[in-house]
Design an enzyme around this catalytic site. Structure first.
Site, short mmCIF file in Angstrom:
data_model
loop_
_atom_site.label_atom_id
_atom_site.label_comp_id
_atom_site.label_asym_id
_atom_site.label_seq_id
_atom_site.Cartn_x
_atom_site.Cartn_y
_atom_site.Cartn_z
N ARG A 1 80.14 126.95 103.22
CA ARG A 1 80.00 125.20 103.28
C ARG A 1 81.75 125.17 102.87
O ARG A 1 82.18 125.32 101.68
CB ARG A 1 79.33 124.89 102.31
CG ARG A 1 79.23 123.16 102.47
CD ARG A 1 78.09 122.34 101.78
NE ARG A 1 77.30 122.04 102.46
CZ ARG A 1 75.95 121.55 102.71
NH1 ARG A 1 76.21 120.61 101.29
NH2 ARG A 1 75.13 121.89 103.52
N ARG B 1 70.98 120.77 97.61
CA ARG B 1 70.14 122.17 98.67
C ARG B 1 69.75 123.13 98.96
O ARG B 1 69.59 124.01 98.52
CB ARG B 1 68.82 121.02 99.15
CG ARG B 1 67.57 120.29 99.10
CD ARG B 1 67.94 118.87 99.83
NE ARG B 1 68.88 118.05 99.73
CZ ARG B 1 68.40 116.72 99.12
NH1 ARG B 1 67.67 116.58 98.19
NH2 ARG B 1 70.19 115.78 97.66
C1 NCD Z 1 73.26 117.91 105.11
C2 NCD Z 1 74.57 118.15 104.88
O1 NCD Z 1 75.12 118.67 103.84
O2 NCD Z 1 74.91 119.10 106.19
N1 NCD Z 1 72.55 118.14 104.18
C3 NCD Z 1 71.30 119.24 104.04
O3 NCD Z 1 72.63 120.47 103.59
N2 NCD Z 1 70.91 119.42 103.00
C4 NCD Z 1 72.82 116.30 105.55
C5 NCD Z 1 73.83 114.94 104.38
O4 NCD Z 1 75.09 115.64 104.31
O5 NCD Z 1 73.47 114.34 104.85
#
Ligand code: NCD
Length: 321
Positions: A104, A54
């Site tokens: 990330r 996402r």
């Molecule tokens: C989250 C994340 O990666 O921190 N997901 C996201 O960004 N939509 C939460 C998760 O991984 O459970």
């Protein structure tokens, strides 16, 4: 704003500016031609050292709808898997001329390191760092709450008096932490509900009500119930006896769903473990905002990219902050 690293230091005014700008962006997304010329000529690099569906495609869609050039870089299949350091990667991005870096990373603090290092000139957006923060997720969650609870009257409003219960694997959740700080800045009341083993270390010093019983928390008729994924990949010990017991005590099942107040909404950042923290009926019910959260994520990230990157490019890496 130069960077978007966390919500802990985001002021109420800046948060509302991002949310209201996201409303403008959302309006443009109803048009047949969704693309705006705002970031034409800018280069945005998506630097992903951790898996994502996402968040990565959402940032990519947001950047493209603002007409930026987007480079997707995932650590798998790059020189990072050959041991290249964050510094060398950053210097490569600098040489390429990146204006914005969306990062990330499994290590908490990696985006802040990148932003303060002097290695790059670009604006840095944290797309999730370890168990620390995930600011755009919290912003898209707040945007979704505002729209669902206040409809047309959303613009300019904070979340004063809204009660939010966040349930599940809080210990490992950057989503919970970012939501906590942002929701506090916006005037909402937050409760963390989980077994003691899944409460974050230090939560008792934070502006949050720490609770163990989901049923007790739901009896207070919260406006928002946010379910979090059990993050097995970050668990290196046993945090609860077994999945059945977890689901029975802390899962949003059909019975608990039926007891929610009429206006209550059910949120989940995804990816969901259906049948564990959330039942399929809850995930797919009209109360669920799961897909709205994804759609709103594009508008919120367009707003963040626009606010951070639409100004003049800075001259030297050192003149930041
Ligand atoms: C989250 C994340 O990666 O921190 N997901 C996201 O960004 N939509 C939460 C998760 O991984 O459970």
């Amino acid at each position: 704003m130069r960077h978007l690293l966390d919500t802990r230091t985001l002021s109420r005014e800046d948060a509302l500016l991002i949310l209201d700008t996201a409303e403008d962006m959302a309006a443009t997304q109803q048009r047949e031609v969704k693309k705006l010329p705002t970031l034409r000529g800018k280069t945005i690099v998506n630097l992903f050292y951790e898996d994502s569906t996402r968040t990565r495609i959402s940032f990519e869609a947001a950047a493209k709808r603002l007409s930026a050039d987007v480079i997707n870089f995932s650590a798998k299949g790059s020189s990072v898997s050959k041991g290249e350091s964050l510094k060398d990667t950053a210097q490569t991005l600098q040489a390429i001329g990146a204006d914005g870096v969306v990062i990330r990373h499994p290590a908490s603090g990696a985006p802040a390191r990148l932003a303060s290092s002097g290695w790059i000139d670009a604006g840095v957006l944290n797309a999730g760092d370890g168990t620390h923060e995930h600011p755009t997720q919290a912003l898209l969650d707040a945007f979704t709450m505002r729209r669902r609870l206040f409809g047309e009257a959303s613009r300019g409003r904070d979340l004063d008096g809204v009660s939010v219960v966040i349930v599940g694997d809080l210990a490992h959740s950057r989503v919970a932490r970012s939501n906590l700080w942002l929701l506090n800045a916006l005037g909402a009341h937050v409760a963390f509900v989980a077994p003691e083993t899944l409460q974050p270390y230090g939560a008792r010093d934070w502006p949050v009500t720490v609770e163990h019983s989901l049923d007790a928390a739901l009896r207070a008729k919260p406006d928002v119930v946010m379910m979090l994924r059990i993050q097995s990949e970050r668990m290196h010990a046993a945090y609860f006896p077994n999945e059945r017991e977890y689901a029975r005590n802390w899962g949003l099942d059909d019975l608990r769903l039926a007891r929610l107040s009429d206006r209550a909404i059910v949120m989940h950042p995804g990816p969901m473990n259906r049948g564990l923290e959330i039942s399929s009926a809850a995930a797919d019910s009209p109360r669920s905002t799961v897909l709205e959260q994804v759609a709103n994520g594009v508008s919120v990230r367009m707003a963040a990219l626009y606010l951070l990157l639409s100004g003049e490019r800075r001259q030297t890496p050192k003149d930041s902050e």
